[in-house]
Design an enzyme around this catalytic site. Structure first.
Site, mmCIF file in Angstrom:
data_model
loop_
_atom_site.group_PDB
_atom_site.id
_atom_site.type_symbol
_atom_site.label_atom_id
_atom_site.label_comp_id
_atom_site.label_asym_id
_atom_site.label_seq_id
_atom_site.Cartn_x
_atom_site.Cartn_y
_atom_site.Cartn_z
ATOM 1 N N ILE A 41 75.616 62.970 5.336
ATOM 2 C CA ILE A 41 76.070 63.488 6.630
ATOM 3 C C ILE A 41 75.104 63.175 7.756
ATOM 4 O O ILE A 41 75.282 63.633 8.870
ATOM 5 C CB ILE A 41 76.317 65.017 6.582
ATOM 6 C CG1 ILE A 41 75.098 65.734 5.994
ATOM 7 C CG2 ILE A 41 77.577 65.344 5.808
ATOM 8 C CD1 ILE A 41 75.161 67.247 6.129
ATOM 9 N N ASP A 44 59.551 69.955 18.781
ATOM 10 C CA ASP A 44 60.611 68.946 18.804
ATOM 11 C C ASP A 44 61.945 69.608 19.135
ATOM 12 O O ASP A 44 62.936 69.438 18.437
ATOM 13 C CB ASP A 44 60.659 68.206 17.467
ATOM 14 C CG ASP A 44 61.356 66.846 17.601
ATOM 15 O OD1 ASP A 44 61.596 66.417 18.754
ATOM 16 O OD2 ASP A 44 61.663 66.238 16.567
ATOM 17 N N LYS A 102 68.116 67.342 2.269
ATOM 18 C CA LYS A 102 67.429 66.306 3.026
ATOM 19 C C LYS A 102 66.452 65.618 2.086
ATOM 20 O O LYS A 102 65.549 66.244 1.569
ATOM 21 C CB LYS A 102 66.713 66.972 4.191
ATOM 22 C CG LYS A 102 66.155 66.059 5.202
ATOM 23 C CD LYS A 102 66.042 66.741 6.555
ATOM 24 C CE LYS A 102 64.970 67.799 6.595
ATOM 25 N NZ LYS A 102 64.793 68.376 7.928
#
Ligand SMILES: *[C@@H]1O[C@H](CO)[C@@H](O)[C@H](O)[C@H]1NC(C)=O
Ligand SMILES: *[C@@H]1O[C@H](CO)[C@@H](O)[C@H](O)[C@H]1NC(C)=O
Ligand SMILES: *[C@@H]1O[C@H](CO)[C@@H](O)[C@H](O)[C@H]1NC(C)=O
Ligand SMILES: *[C@@H]1O[C@H](CO)[C@@H](O)[C@H](O)[C@H]1NC(C)=O
Ligand SMILES: *[C@@H]1O[C@H](CO)[C@@H](O)[C@H](O)[C@H]1NC(C)=O
Length: 829
Positions: free
Chosen positions: A490, A608, A512
């Protein structure tokens, strides 16, 4: 008759009034061994003879005397078991209180003070080699029952017998005990409370009165704290019941009653406002077990926000520092708040100390408070809450010939203390502590250390990477992703690929998988695990586990159904979000960041912040993700100079870039860029556009300064956004983008302003129809808003961007020099 009805009416009103918080689905109150119902503190306990289905006891021997003339007290009758016997309650699955009442009296040959027995449920051993010497004992457990029956089995220890006077089995709200509390003195979290069996050891109302079962929505008993205070002269009490605020989303009256939140024990520093000391309580516990602590706080002493900062210690270890309750409860004064902790390893001693003291950082108002505390024993890895010779299943599996005996006590003197109720006895008992228990506990404390709880293992959990609690076997990860099936991919980011997966128990996850060659990746992998296991919040994506077998670096997160905020803004063809949705998303993300910046202990800087790192769950609730770059704030790193500037182009704080100094305000800057991205629905850097439009932050500020920001907002918002709301939102964004960090608002201010913008959007002015579009921002000249819809945002190589649809390969086609010229330009601002 009229009077009787009226009486019922009052009774019902009282019940409604008392129980408005929660109505338990299962509510068994059993008066054991009695042919009649009994009462305790106004609660009716039903005779276990009337509900014959409960007890598996084919051969029931009724002891003859004294029951009827003894009144209806639950303590005056008991059921005696000479062999293994069980009560079976049919229930709805979930967490329940199990309360057991024991009052040892003599009946014929049965001297209950000498009885020795075990009590167990299907999953937990509650009592083992248990003996009640002389005083009454009430035991309270909290068990998550995963079957449709709860079976309580009484097993006499060799040659002895068992007894019980009364039993309660009552549903508890599912939300009461959940999540992953932090270990005390260690940032790691206990993995999951859901299957944890708990025994209440102490439940204390600091600075307040005894709260009996009938004054608590969950029928708990709270005792005053004075008996546990070590130096009473150092403490004083405060009560202000009416000021308590139950803010939605935080503690409720089911967490603890108003009587608990509305009173506290604080430092007695009135005579000398400069005095710095701790207030300490000491509690008896059984060695060999881990303990679950739930602290209840409510700042009823401060007159304004951000006045009170204090520290909390358990056994000389720091549980939390610089606690600022007003910030924790959404900038509310006197908001009720609870905080949970777990002891790292089984206790070695039979005492546990809890201290509060003023914060060393903010000393202008030295004080510290606690309103309530619950200490619960946690079952060990064998499911035991009590260690002894009893092994579940060993004797109960043999033969089920059960003899239940009903016996009664005619001891008149007991009547005198009947209505003081169990709570008082419980309190006394606990206060005296050891003398009632030492006989049972001491022999097993040696056993206790060798129980091999999986959280002890002889080593303390100093590093997350040695922490097995989050570790998931590679085989399970392969299963979950169908061996990393490409059809489940994805997203791709600098760190690696992201797959959608499903664990054995049906939990949807995002997996991940890091690229093992990257050294940088390894650092980020570690940071991410550390940060996410330390911080848990509704608006932060939670880590479910990780896998580091065979040099793999795999992170497993909760699955976020609706992907990134970015994907809903542009480039993906998804339907556009309404203004209200966008505001709520920004508010959610701001909450998550605010929590990071101000959270429990050290502030954390995300580093971030971008729309690709804000994810949306199935209800479009925003959660901040990707902590691979995050750093603890200035407190730790005095210079806060870091060698490499990290982050994502377009979002980067120019001050950070110039001076390489990292503060929370860098996140605020990036968040400001996100706000304009959400408003304008275009990439933050779009090199395909004319030069002055490339950088969104600059472009938006230009129009904002002209007072014409409405000219460049997302066209789909036109006509649906109230000018006041837009103005507030734009001002907030503008402040976030201030050149110097000191001029930027804190995340808390940003949050407040966004909430205000939402209110302005929702407010309906009197006599003005809500959809009056003259009150909305008008149509735009289309040419201004004609952005390229291609997603050309760029990551600094090596940063995460894990959930991004586009990979860093998208750099192809983008002129690098153009991007850098942008960066240099913004640096010069
Ligand atoms: C005992 O209590 C139960 C339920 O509360 C009730 O149905 C029953 O009538 C009571 N029995 C007596 C003898 O009071
Ligand atoms: C009880 O355990 C089940 C199975 O592990 C879990 O699904 C459920 O959420 C738990 N309930 C509570 C209230 O913890
Ligand atoms: C407890 O409840 C009773 C009524 O049930 C009430 O009169 C009393 O004031 C309550 N006590 C506290 C401390 O709330
Ligand atoms: C308070 O207790 C903690 C933990 O025992 C200790 O580290 C700290 O120095 C104490 N503070 C004061 C002022 O005594
Ligand atoms: C408590 O028991 C449950 C099983 O009932 C087990 O899953 C859990 O790991 C135990 N807790 C600890 C701390 O060992």
């Amino acid at each position: 008759m009229g009077i009787e009805k009226f009486g019922n009416f009052i009774l019902i009103s009282i019940l409604i009034c008392i129980c408005h918080g929660f109505t338990p689905q299962d509510n068994y109150l059993i008066n054991c061994g009695s042919p009649t119902n009994g009462t305790l503190m106004g609660r009716i306990f039903m005779s276990d003879k009337l509900s014959s289905k409960l007890l598996t006891s084919p051969k029931e021997i009724l002891a003859s005397e004294s029951v009827n003339n003894a009144g209806s007290d639950i303590y005056q009758t008991a059921r005696v078991f000479t062999e293994v016997s069980s009560y079976k309650f049919s229930i709805t699955r979930g967490r329940h209180w199990v309360r057991l009442y024991f009052n040892p009296f003599d009946y014929q040959n049965f001297k209950m003070g000498s009885a020795k027995f075990a009590v167990s449920s299907q999953s937990h051993v509650l009592l083992s080699d248990f003996n009640v010497k002389s005083t009454r004992v009430v035991k309270e457990y909290s068990l998550n029952v995963t079957t449709n029956d709860l079976v309580l089995t009484f097993t006499p220890s060799g040659g002895s017998f068992a007894f019980v006077n009364a039993i309660e089995v009552i549903s508890i709200p599912d939300t009461l005990i959940t999540g992953s509390p932090r270990f005390i003195g260690n940032p790691v979290q206990f993995p999951d409370m859901s299957m944890q069996g708990l025994e209440t050891i102490h439940r204390v109302n600091m600075g307040g009165p005894l709260v009996a079962a009938n004054n608590d929505t969950l029928t708990r008993t709270w005792v005053p704290d004075s008996g546990f205070l070590l130096e009473k002269n150092l403490a004083k009490t405060v009560s202000k019941f009416s000021t308590v605020n139950f803010v939605p989303g935080y503690a409720t009256e089911d967490s603890a009653p108003r009587t608990v939140y509305g009173s506290c024990t604080e430092m007695n520093s009135a005579d000398n406002p400069n005095s710095i000391f701790n207030v300490t309580w000491e509690f008896d516990v059984e060695p060999g077990f881990q303990y679950y602590f739930r602290f209840h706080f409510c700042d009823i002493v401060s007159l304004s926000l951000n006045q009170l900062y204090f520290n909390l210690y358990v056994d000389s270890m720091v549980a939390a520092t610089d606690i600022d309750l007003s910030t924790l409860v959404d900038n509310t004064l006197a908001g009720a708040y609870s905080m949970d902790f777990v002891t790292q390893t089984p206790k070695g001693s039979n005492k546990i100390r809890v201290s509060i003291g003023p914060s060393t950082v903010h000393t202008d108002y030295p004080n510290a408070i606690v309103n309530g505390l619950e200490i619960m024993k946690m079952n060990n890895s064998k499911g035991q809450l009590s260690t002894g010779s009893f092994v579940p299943g060993s004797s109960s599996s043999s033969k089920q010939s059960n003899i239940g005996m009903i016996v009664g006590s005619a001891i008149g003197s007991l009547l005198a203390v009947v209505f003081l109720g169990s709570c008082f006895v419980l309190y006394k008992k606990r206060k005296r502590g050891q003398d009632g228990h030492s006989k049972t506990w001491m022999p097993f404390s040696i056993n206790g250390t060798s129980m091999g709880s999986k959280y002890s293992n002889g080593t303390t959990l100093t590093s997350i990477t040695t922490n097995a609690n989050y570790r998931i076997p590679f085989a399970a990860v392969k299963d979950a992703t169908n061996n990393f099936d490409e059809s489940r991919n994805i997203g791709v980011g600098g760190f690696g690929k992201v797959y959608k997966g499903e664990l054995n128990d049906g939990t949807k996850v995002a997996v991940k998988r890091g690229n093992p060659k990257s050294q940088q990746g390894l650092a980020e992998f570690r940071t991410e695990i550390e940060m996410l296991s330390q911080f848990r919040h509704r608006h932060l994506v939670s880590l479910i586990g990780y896998c580091d077998e065979n040099n793999e670096m795999i992170l497993i997160y909760e699955y976020m159904e609706n992907g990134t905020v970015k994907s809903h803004l542009y480039g993906s063809g998804l339907p556009s979000l309404t203004w209200k949705q966008r505001l709520e998303i920004c508010i959610g993300a701001a909450r998550g960041l605010h929590y990071l910046h101000t959270g429990d202990s050290k502030p954390v800087i995300h580093r971030d912040v971008k729309s690709a790192n804000i994810l949306l769950d199935e209800n479009f609730m925003a959660k901040v993700a990707d902590f691979g770059l995050s750093k603890t704030g200035p407190e730790l790193d005095q210079t806060h100079v870091s060698t490499a500037v990290k982050g994502s182009f377009g979002y980067l704080d120019p001050e950070y870039f110039r001076r390489q100094q990292l503060t929370e305000k860098s996140d605020v800057y990036s968040f400001g860029v996100v706000l304009f991205e959400v408003l304008c629905a275009r990439p933050v850097i779009d090199p395909t556009l004319p030069r002055e439009m490339v950088n969104l932050a600059e472009w938006a500020m230009k129009w904002q300064k002209k007072g014409q920001l409405d000219q460049i907002i997302d066209q789909s918002l036109c006509g649906n956004i109230r000018p006041d709301s837009l103005r507030k939102f734009a001002e907030t964004g503008e402040k976030c983008l201030a050149d110097y960090g000191v001029d930027r608002p804190s995340m808390g201010d940003v949050l407040w302003n966004l909430e205000y913008a939402l209110q302005l959007q929702e407010a309906v002015v009197d006599g003005e129809p809500e959809d009056n579009s003259t009150n909305m921002i008008g149509e735009l000249p289309p040419q201004i808003n004609n952005f390229s819809q291609g997603d050309t945002s760029v990551n600094v190589p090596g940063t995460a961007g894990q959930f991004e649809e586009s990979s860093i390969d998208d750099l192809s086609g983008v002129s690098m020099s153009k991007v850098f010229s942008q960066l240099v330009k913004s640096e010069g601002r």
